[in-house]
Design a protein around this motif. Sequence first.
Motif, mmCIF file in Angstrom:
data_model
loop_
_atom_site.group_PDB
_atom_site.id
_atom_site.type_symbol
_atom_site.label_atom_id
_atom_site.label_comp_id
_atom_site.label_asym_id
_atom_site.label_seq_id
_atom_site.Cartn_x
_atom_site.Cartn_y
_atom_site.Cartn_z
ATOM 1 N N SER A 140 -65.593 -22.429 -0.737
ATOM 2 C CA SER A 140 -64.759 -22.244 -1.931
ATOM 3 C C SER A 140 -65.029 -23.255 -3.035
ATOM 4 C CB SER A 140 -63.276 -22.253 -1.550
ATOM 5 O OG SER A 140 -62.967 -23.296 -0.654
ATOM 6 N N GLU A 149 -64.052 -19.943 -4.810
ATOM 7 C CA GLU A 149 -63.297 -20.771 -5.751
ATOM 8 C C GLU A 149 -62.181 -19.957 -6.401
ATOM 9 O OE1 GLU A 149 -63.834 -23.170 -9.999
ATOM 10 O OE2 GLU A 149 -65.630 -22.493 -8.922
ATOM 11 N N ARG A 165 -58.145 -20.725 -6.115
ATOM 12 C CA ARG A 165 -57.330 -20.934 -7.320
ATOM 13 C C ARG A 165 -56.170 -19.939 -7.383
ATOM 14 N NH1 ARG A 165 -59.518 -24.166 -11.353
ATOM 15 N NH2 ARG A 165 -61.680 -24.845 -11.036
ATOM 16 N N ARG A 166 -56.442 -18.672 -7.031
ATOM 17 C CA ARG A 166 -55.380 -17.661 -7.086
ATOM 18 C C ARG A 166 -54.291 -17.970 -6.058
ATOM 19 N NH1 ARG A 166 -55.479 -15.525 -10.854
ATOM 20 N NH2 ARG A 166 -56.387 -13.456 -10.977
ATOM 21 N N GLU A 185 -52.239 -20.811 -7.254
ATOM 22 C CA GLU A 185 -51.403 -20.381 -8.383
ATOM 23 C C GLU A 185 -50.089 -19.774 -7.903
ATOM 24 O OE1 GLU A 185 -51.651 -16.932 -11.863
ATOM 25 O OE2 GLU A 185 -53.503 -17.588 -10.881
ATOM 26 N N VAL A 214 -62.919 -28.519 -7.733
ATOM 27 C CA VAL A 214 -61.919 -27.454 -7.611
ATOM 28 C C VAL A 214 -60.564 -28.052 -7.225
ATOM 29 C CG1 VAL A 214 -61.280 -25.318 -6.423
ATOM 30 C CG2 VAL A 214 -63.677 -25.737 -7.019
ATOM 31 N N ASP A 248 -58.954 -29.785 -10.185
ATOM 32 C CA ASP A 248 -58.434 -28.809 -11.152
ATOM 33 C C ASP A 248 -57.104 -28.215 -10.685
ATOM 34 O OD1 ASP A 248 -60.516 -29.176 -12.854
ATOM 35 O OD2 ASP A 248 -61.483 -27.246 -12.518
ATOM 36 N N ILE A 249 -57.052 -27.859 -9.389
ATOM 37 C CA ILE A 249 -55.816 -27.266 -8.850
ATOM 38 C C ILE A 249 -54.660 -28.265 -8.942
ATOM 39 C CG2 ILE A 249 -54.695 -26.500 -6.708
ATOM 40 C CD1 ILE A 249 -57.385 -25.114 -5.986
ATOM 41 N N GLN A 270 -53.251 -28.715 -12.347
ATOM 42 C CA GLN A 270 -52.413 -27.597 -12.776
ATOM 43 C C GLN A 270 -51.110 -27.505 -11.977
ATOM 44 O OE1 GLN A 270 -54.981 -24.086 -12.745
ATOM 45 N NE2 GLN A 270 -56.573 -25.257 -13.796
ATOM 46 N N GLU A 278 -62.334 -12.908 -9.871
ATOM 47 C CA GLU A 278 -60.874 -12.765 -9.902
ATOM 48 C C GLU A 278 -60.422 -11.412 -9.349
ATOM 49 O OE1 GLU A 278 -62.024 -16.135 -11.923
ATOM 50 O OE2 GLU A 278 -62.699 -14.092 -12.426
#
Length: 249
Positions: free
Chosen positions: A16, A22, A26-27, A30, A48, A51-52, A55, A219
């Motif tokens: 990932s 990846e 991320r999904r 989220e 990654v 970034d997660i 957020q 996505e």
Amino acid sequence: MDHMFMRDKVAVVTGSGRGIGEAIARRLAEFGAKVVITDINMETAQRVVDDIIAQGGQAKCVLFNVADFDHIKEKVEEIKGLFGRIDVWVNNAGITGSTPIEEISLESWDKMMNIDLKAMFFCTQAVFAIMKEQNYGKLVHMSSLAALRGGRSSDASYAAAKAGILNLSKCFALHGAAYNITSNAVCPGNILTPMGKTLSWSQKNPKTYIPLGRYGTAEDIANAVLFYASDLSSYVTGDAMNINGGLYM
């Protein structure tokens, strides 16, 4: 329904650090999951994770070669230790190939089977034991459109390995049902990722042969995995979802 319907779930996604894996990680993050990024490239995996977290999500990463068969059980236990359990396991790590059928060597065949099929089984076997103890688990496996209709632009060894994944997914579904473990597969069509761009189809105009007129995105696959990884799919097991813009018709 609460947008964070994956809250308190721990999800592991192999391979990932980039591409489809990846996007899946991320999904899931989220929607509230605590995500473990596993990859053979720790630099991309850490990016990654950072970034997660930036957020507002929760993520950790671990170096994991899914084809290191001598250490899979220990590695899976180490991964479990990061957040204390494993609720979701996504078998995403894999390779592709486009060798003509007459030129596939024994070495390349074995490499494909080791990474794309054998690793999927033994990683899932190790996770299965953990999920049985928890009496809960969501297994999601990355197959391919090639598993259903043969390799067009990918080679025969890849198509065979991905077909094997469909069957093994059903095996885990059968044996996991009594323990509240579901097992499902996702079959991507032509998805424009770094790996997809190495294949001949990526040079064609999708409007000429894909009913929805575009290539898939990472996505698009992540959304299908989110369904199988969540309790939205609590009565779905042994299934496979085809994400291909109508190409399979």
